[in-house]
Structures are given as structure tokens and as C-alpha cells.
Enzyme design. Structure first.
Site, PDB file in Angstrom:
ATOM      1  N   SER A  46       0.861  -1.436   0.049  1.00  0.00           N
ATOM      2  CA  SER A  46      -0.041   0.148  -0.160  1.00  0.00           C
ATOM      3  C   SER A  46       0.790   1.157   0.045  1.00  0.00           C
ATOM      4  CB  SER A  46      -0.767   0.023   1.327  1.00  0.00           C
ATOM      5  OG  SER A  46      -2.188  -0.923   0.944  1.00  0.00           O
ATOM      6  N   LYS A  49       0.294   3.484  -3.015  1.00  0.00           N
ATOM      7  CA  LYS A  49      -1.031   4.209  -2.923  1.00  0.00           C
ATOM      8  C   LYS A  49      -0.470   5.731  -3.201  1.00  0.00           C
ATOM      9  CE  LYS A  49      -4.543   1.530  -0.851  1.00  0.00           C
ATOM     10  NZ  LYS A  49      -4.011   0.243  -0.362  1.00  0.00           N
ATOM     11  N   TYR A 139     -10.920   2.214   4.750  1.00  0.00           N
ATOM     12  CA  TYR A 139      -9.609   2.143   3.741  1.00  0.00           C
ATOM     13  C   TYR A 139     -10.118   0.867   3.022  1.00  0.00           C
ATOM     14  CZ  TYR A 139      -4.889   1.250   2.962  1.00  0.00           C
ATOM     15  OH  TYR A 139      -3.609   1.398   2.126  1.00  0.00           O
TER      16      TYR A 139
END
Length: 354
Positions: A46, A49, A139
Site C-alpha cells: 500500500s 497508493k 480504507y
């Protein structure tokens, strides 16, 4: 700090570890323990991201992407995404916007942090929302959809777009969705802990022939490469972002909503509970702490992490950025969080001694 990393490995808290830190003048620490270096290749999960978010911000600043537009204006199949409520699907009460993808307020989630999505993990782009857009911070897979928006706007596949507009300008030559032979030789296996406290390497890996590139989790990188990206943000965006946009990244972008003080795991083998505490907001791709932590990051700092226990933070007030890398599961294990906190304290202590 080298001794601290060595103790992490010798104590069995991690099978390997690498860390780097910098201020606005340059690198202030780099080190590793176990069979890794700061040029080893890690699955950053992540931490992808934030790179995808920067690509979206570039397109917004150039006038090519409207954050207030509904997602379906760019990805028509998003119009079929429904809300899962009490085991039934229904039409959302409003249309999710690109802004809500960027800020994880679209209603999309992750199965490992939301039990309602059990069984939906096989295809990210058919998974339903778990809340109406704009009603909560959840999330999840919003940034994967954001990657598709970037592809639609740019006319490029996500890997090529990120390479052209972010990775190559910053010299991030070892950051990629698909490994070449040389990068594969430097790649660190994901490890899990045995019942006797020892570590075993797994064969887990990303698909090397992906049908679609995932803006939310798909990149490999090295500590040295990703620090170039961190330093770009710490330094105000040069050469790829406007300084005003970087300042926005460290400001609250979710209004009256808050990042949850506790997120319970729905898959303990993949992730432990996440307890960041109260007073946390979300900027552009960054978890923001509104309260400073003594001997650690200042108020207004931003950071995030990856599922295999890679972590980074950027502290504009103190002019410090750092990152710590492991390749272990579960995410957010007590050992990993303790090591990360110890490393952060050591970075600030080292900076203070200079």
C-alpha cells in the site's frame, strides 16, 4: 542505529530489516540487518497508493482530471458498483467522486479489515461498497479504482504512466510492477513466523503477468528508491509536483470525518488490529497526525505503510523523513510496530545530536 537493527534480527523480532532517513539536506541514515541492504527489492504494497495519488494530483493540476467528477465519468463500469448492507446489495445514495477515491471516502473497503466483504477479494473491481459515498472513512480498494481513472484520462497503462511521470524523473529505477531478472535476484521473500519463533520464507508474490496494474498495492521498490520519492514530498514537490499541491497533501482532506481510532482485523493471518488512536486525519494519500509525538514526528506529519510491514513518514515541520522495511506477515504485528517506533525515535535522536 546499526546496532539497534542488528538486535531486531538477533532477537527474532524480524528475519531482516532495512531503514533509511533523510532531512532536506540529504540522507542522514541508512542501514540494514539480516540478508538485505537498502538496495534490496521489497513489495511495498500500500505504499504504492501514495505514488498513484501523486499521479492523480499531477493530472488534476494539469486540468486533465476533475476531482469533483463522478468516478463513472471516467470508468463507466463504476456505475454498477452497489452498497452491501445487511447481506443485500442496493444502489448507493450518491455517486462517488474522484475526490472520494483519493481520500478513501468512497465507501469501498478491504476484506481483511471488513468481514462483510469475505469472498469478494478475488476481483477488486466487482467488490461492493460497504457504505454510501462520503459518509465514512473506509480504507480499501479506492486507489485501485483511482489507477483505472488515471489510465482512462492519460490513455496509458498505469505502469507506463507512473514510470514516465514519476519514477523516471525521480531516478526510481528499481521501482516496478514486474521484476526483471536482476531485480528478482535482489527481491526479499515474504516471511512468516513458526510456532517455535523462527522465521520461514514463503513463496508469496505478485502476479508477474498481471491483467491489470493495481494502483493500490502492486509495486516493488527499494528503500533507496522510495526515499527519493519521500524527499520529493519533503522538498516541496520538485521536480514533479507544485509546492502548493504538496502542502495540500499534508492538510485534512476528509472534512469532519476521522480516520478510525481502531480498525479490527477480519483476517488475523494477514493483519493484526490497527490502533492509531484518536486525532488522525487523511490528506492526499497520507495518514496525518494532528498531535505531535514527543521525541518523534511533529503534528502535521504524514505517512503510511504496506501490508508486509514496510512503513514511511514525512515530517515537514521538523524537515525529516524516514522509512523502515521488512517482508513479514501479519501486517501491524506488535513486534513490527515496536521496531518502527524505536527506529523513528532513533532517527530524531540522531538528528538532534548532529
Amino acid at each position: 542505529m546499526n546496532e539497534m537493527l542488528q538486535r531486531v534480527v538477533s532477537s527474532g523480532a524480524a528475519p531482516h530489516i532495512a531503514g533509511m532517513a533523510a532531512d532536506r539536506g540529504g540522507v542522514i541514515y541508512e542501514g540494514a540487518a539480516g540478508p538485505v541492504t537498502v538496495d534490496s527489492v521489497f513489495r511495498i504494497a500500500s505504499m504504492t497508493k501514495m505514488i498513484c495519488t501523486v499521479a492523480a494530483l499531477q493530472l488534476r493540476d494539469s486540468g486533465d482530471l476533475d476531482f469533483s467528477a463522478p468516478v463513472e465519468a471516467y470508468c463507466g463500469d463504476f456505475a454498477s458498483v452497489q452498497v452491501l448492507e445487511n447481506n443485500h446489495l442496493r444502489t448507493p445514495n450518491s455517486r462517488a467522486t474522484v475526490h472520494q477515491l483519493v481520500t478513501h471516502t468512497s465507501g469501498l473497503s478491504y476484506g481483511f479489515w471488513n468481514a462483510a466483504l469475505a469472498g469478494w477479494d478475488d476481483d477488486l473491481f466487482t467488490a461492493p461498497m460497504v457504505a454510501d459515498p462520503g459518509t465514512t472513512f473506509e480504507y480499501g480498494i479506492s486507489t485501485d479504482w483511482l489507477g483505472r481513472v488515471i489510465e482512462a484520462v492519460s490513455g496509458q497503462s498505469l505502469d507506463k504512466h507512473l514510470a514516465e511521470h514519476i519514477l523516471t524523473p525521480l531516478g526510481m529505477d528499481s521501482t516496478t510492477f514486474v521484476l526483471d531478472e536482476e531485480q528478482r535476484a535482489r527481491c526479499v521473500p515474504v516471511h512468516v513466523k513458526n510456532d517455535d519463533g523462527t522465521w520461514s520464507a514463503t513463496d508469496f508474490d505478485w502476479d508477474q503477468q498481471p491483467g491489470r496494474f493495481a494502483g493500490g498495492h502492486g509495486l516493488y521498490s527499494t528503500p533507496r528508491d522510495y526515499l527519493r520519492f519521500q524527499r520529493m514530498l519533503l522538498g516541496g514537490g520538485t521536480p514533479i509536483l507544485d509546492p502548493a499541491t504538496v502542502r495540500e497533501a499534508f492538510r485534512n482532506q476528509i472534512g469532519d470525518l476521522w480516520f478510525p481510532a481502531t480498525i479490527r482485523t477480519a483476517d488475523p493471518a494477514w493483519s493484526c488490529d490497527f490502533r492509531p488512536g484518536s486525532g488522525m486525519k487523511w490528506g492526499w494519500g497520507l495518514l496525518l497526525n494532528t498531535i505531535g509525538q514527543p521525541g518523534m514526528r511533529s503534528a502535521g506529519s504524514g505517512g503510511w505503510a504496506g501490508a508486509f510491514n514496510t512503513f514511511f513518514w514525512i515530517d515537514p515541520a521538523a524537515g525529516i523523513t524516514g522509512a523502515l522495511y521488512m517482508q513479514t506477515l501479519p501486517f501491524l504485528s506488535p513486534d513490527a510496530l515496536r521496531v518502527y517506533a524505536d527506529f523513528e525515535r532513533a532517527v530524531y535522536a540522531r538528528k538532534g545530536d548532529r
